[in-house]
Design an enzyme around this catalytic site. Structure first.
Site, PDB file in Angstrom:
ATOM      1  N   GLU A 360      10.980   4.120   6.522  1.00 45.53           N
ATOM      2  CA  GLU A 360      11.907   4.880   7.682  1.00 45.53           C
ATOM      3  C   GLU A 360      13.113   5.116   6.729  1.00 45.53           C
ATOM      4  O   GLU A 360      14.252   5.234   7.429  1.00 45.53           O
ATOM      5  CB  GLU A 360      12.275   3.872   8.409  1.00 45.53           C
ATOM      6  CG  GLU A 360      11.374   3.355  10.021  1.00 45.53           C
ATOM      7  CD  GLU A 360      11.131   2.047  10.480  1.00 45.53           C
ATOM      8  OE1 GLU A 360      11.047   2.193  11.840  1.00 45.53           O
ATOM      9  OE2 GLU A 360      11.653   1.322   9.720  1.00 45.53           O
TER      10      GLU A 360
HETATM   11  C1  TNX Z   1       9.632  -1.106  11.953  1.00 42.42           C
HETATM   12  S1  TNX Z   1       7.274  -1.659   9.882  1.00 42.42           S
HETATM   13  C2  TNX Z   1      10.322  -1.391  10.764  1.00 42.42           C
HETATM   14  C3  TNX Z   1      10.960  -1.810  10.350  1.00 42.42           C
HETATM   15  C4  TNX Z   1      11.237  -2.882  12.109  1.00 42.42           C
HETATM   16  C5  TNX Z   1       9.874  -3.144  12.480  1.00 42.42           C
HETATM   17  C6  TNX Z   1      10.125  -4.252  14.001  1.00 42.42           C
HETATM   18  C7  TNX Z   1       8.634  -1.491   8.828  1.00 42.42           C
HETATM   19  C8  TNX Z   1       7.793  -1.134   7.462  1.00 42.42           C
HETATM   20  N1  TNX Z   1       9.829  -1.186   9.733  1.00 42.42           N
HETATM   21  O1  TNX Z   1      12.476  -1.481  10.284  1.00 42.42           O
HETATM   22  O2  TNX Z   1      12.052  -3.965  11.965  1.00 42.42           O
HETATM   23  O3  TNX Z   1       9.537  -1.982  12.741  1.00 42.42           O
HETATM   24  O4  TNX Z   1       8.491  -3.881  14.682  1.00 42.42           O
END
Ligand code: TNX
Length: 571
Positions: A360
């Site tokens: 992300e």
């Molecule tokens: C996605 S899974 C994210 C996290 C959040 C999560 C909540 C991932 C690698 N990144 O930053 O906490 O969703 O479900």
């Protein structure tokens, strides 16, 4: 059923089947004992004759063992004077001491540990290191006979997993922290067991909410119970930096002082972190630390604005949005930071893996992101460690041994499949099956639902080997269940989200596919509710699991008459 379990003391352990008890009696008589001793022995034989079978079945274990061969005539009753005999090896002896520590509180037995293990069971519990190549690095063989228990393995890790199985074969009240007057009977027979995958993990996010060392140690205990062998710690995120780094001290002193909702946050000192690593290692669990880069770094930018693209400190972040922060990929200072942080962490971490996050980073252009990941991968390789990253790092160039942790929700991911063709391995954490921060049901009081609701059946019903299109079975290292903690604030809430879903993921990682069976799993899982209750562990009473109170648990005492005004009925 006219069947008795076993003899009642090591050495007089005759099986009370038909002539066997008589034969036992004859042995005692022949030994030239006094009349009182003979009467006592006769009484014990009679008790064995009338005794019920062991309350737990050999096939009730979670995760399901590879092969189970019950022998109903060979139940074993742990005698008060049982001895734990272990191969003369320091790591094996440590497992023996851990077994004794697990069994002493509830039994109240002394259970001395000695290193004089012989080749055959002659009473008590024997832990043997063997050279049986079939057992691999983590497998074990467990035999329960009327004369005793024997666990054999090639490694201390294998003995440890065998001990976790043995623990589950005792009645649930073995989990009690204080002595219980139970019959400590074990079901007779043999188990041969080996893991399906080498990586069987869970992740705890200590960044969104901070959890104490004691909380983390308790989570390690839960992993170990179900033969998981990796604890991935998500140590840094926008809301807080949780590990002290000597060369960048403000990461902890400034970057740790926040969390979701505005609480005080916190961080692990180097000594704290070492304690976690050592506690895990003693339970044959390896810690995989994650420093999430280049995104999810607001807390680091608060501490060191020089890392921010605009060199300005952002305010501490206590919300739950993602994808807005990043360290400046164009600044050399950023790579000093990455090298220093990962260098210190590598030195603190016994294990082979460093997790660099990579998820992300929405504000970093794709090509800049790929170059950043490649440079960070080289830093990890230079430290002699193996790099792990969320599957977003897939487009970056391959580096030896690199591992992608896949958290998608559809099994079709050509970019990850391509990275696998270039040499990457995969850990499977499908968001819609393995994300333990998802709610169980619409009314679950905490958790998310962006990847759907995950009840126990959904956590259980998928196959890591075939889940990802275009990823061959031999590229799958294993499974991992992440627990993100935006909405999870206490140990009891961690346990509520982990249990009973963590054992489902553990079974996918450990058990051969041939054992996969939902009805069998939920029935076996039901037997764990009383264990967790006896151990004071919170869990979700998932409606699809037929929870029951086994007859071996003492019946609850009737509550005394309640004369108070409020009349709390809590046990
Ligand atoms: C996605 S899974 C994210 C996290 C959040 C999560 C909540 C991932 C690698 N990144 O930053 O906490 O969703 O479900």
């Amino acid at each position: 059923m006219a069947r008795a379990a076993s003899g009642t003391e090591a050495g007089t352990g005759a099986r009370a089947e038909d002539g066997a008890a008589v034969a036992g009696w004859a042995r005692v008589a022949a030994a030239g004992r006094t009349a009182g001793e003979l009467a006592g022995a006769a009484e014990r034989e009679a008790a064995a004759w009338l005794a019920p079978p062991a309350p737990v079945r050999l096939a009730d274990v979670v995760p399901a063992p590879e092969r189970v061969e019950p022998d109903p005539g060979a139940d074993y009753l742990l005698p008060t004077d049982a001895v734990i005999r272990v191969s003369a090896d320091p790591d094996a002896l440590a497992v023996g001491e851990q077994l004794a520590a697990l069994l002493r509180p509830a039994t109240g037995y002394p259970l001395p540990v000695t290193d004089t293990a012989g080749p055959t069971p002659t009473g008590g519990i024997a832990l043997h290191l063997t050279d049986d190549a079939d057992l691999g690095a983590e497998g074990y063989r467990l035999d329960v006979s009327a004369d005793g228990v024997r666990i054999g393995a090639r490694t201390a890790a294998g003995l440890w997993h065998g001990v976790q199985t043995l623990r589950q074969l005792f009645p649930p009240s073995i989990e009690s922290a204080t002595p219980v007057g139970a019959r400590w009977a074990l079901p007779g027979g043999s188990i041969l067991d080996r893991p399906r995958y080498p990586h069987r993990g869970a992740m705890l996010d200590v960044a969104r909410h901070f959890f104490t060392v004691a909380d983390v140690l308790r989570v390690i205990d839960h992993l170990a119970r179900y033969k998981l062998n990796r604890l991935h710690l998500h140590l840094t995120d926008d809301q807080g930096w949780r590990i002290a780094i000597d060369s960048w001290p403000r990461l902890a002193t400034v970057g740790a002082a926040s969390e979701v909702g505005g609480g005080p946050g916190g961080y692990y000192t180097r000594a704290d972190y070492r304690r976690i690593v050592a506690y895990a290692a003693a339970r044959h669990v390896t810690v995989v630390p994650e420093i999430d880069l280049p995104g999810h770094t607001n807390a680091a930018l608060v501490a060191y604005p020089e890392l921010a693209p605009d060199r300005t400190a952002p305010p501490p972040y206590t919300g739950t949005e993602v994808g807005f922060s990043y360290v400046d990929p164009a600044s050399e200072r950023t790579y000093d930071f990455v090298a220093d942080v990962l260098g210190e962490l590598a030195a603190l971490t016994g294990g082979q893996w460093l997790h660099i996050g990579g998820d992300e980073a929405f504000k970093v252009p794709a090509d800049v992101y790929a170059r950043f990941v490649e440079r960070t991968q080289r830093i990890v390789a230079g430290l002699g460690k193996t790099v792990v990253g969320w599957h977003q790092i897939a487009p970056a160039a391959h580096t030896d041994g690199r591992v992608l942790q896949w958290w998608g929700t559809s099994g079709d991911d050509p970019v990850t499949a391509d990275a696998v063709r270039r040499g990457a391995s995969v850990i499977l954490s499908p968001g819609n099956h393995a994300y333990l921060d998802m709610k169980y049901a619409p009314d679950t009081p905490i958790g998310h639902d962006w990847a759907g609701l995950i009840d126990v059946r959904r956590a259980y019903d998928w196959d890591p080997a075939t889940h990802l299109t275009g990823v061959p079975t031999d590229a799958v290292l294993g499974v991992e269940a992440p627990l993100w903690t935006e909405s999870v604030t206490t140990l009891a809430e961690i346990e509520f989200m982990l249990l009973p879903r963590l054992p489902a993921i553990a079974e996918l990682g450990w058990s051969p596919r041939s054992t996969h069976d939902w009805d069998s799993f939920r029935r076996r899982l039901a037997g764990h509710g009383p264990r967790w209750t006896a151990a004071g562990i919170a869990f979700h009473h998932a409606p699809e699991v037929p929870w029951s109170t086994p007859p071996s648990l003492p019946a609850p005492r009737p509550a005394p008459p309640d004369h108070s005004a409020t009349g709390s009925a809590q046990a």
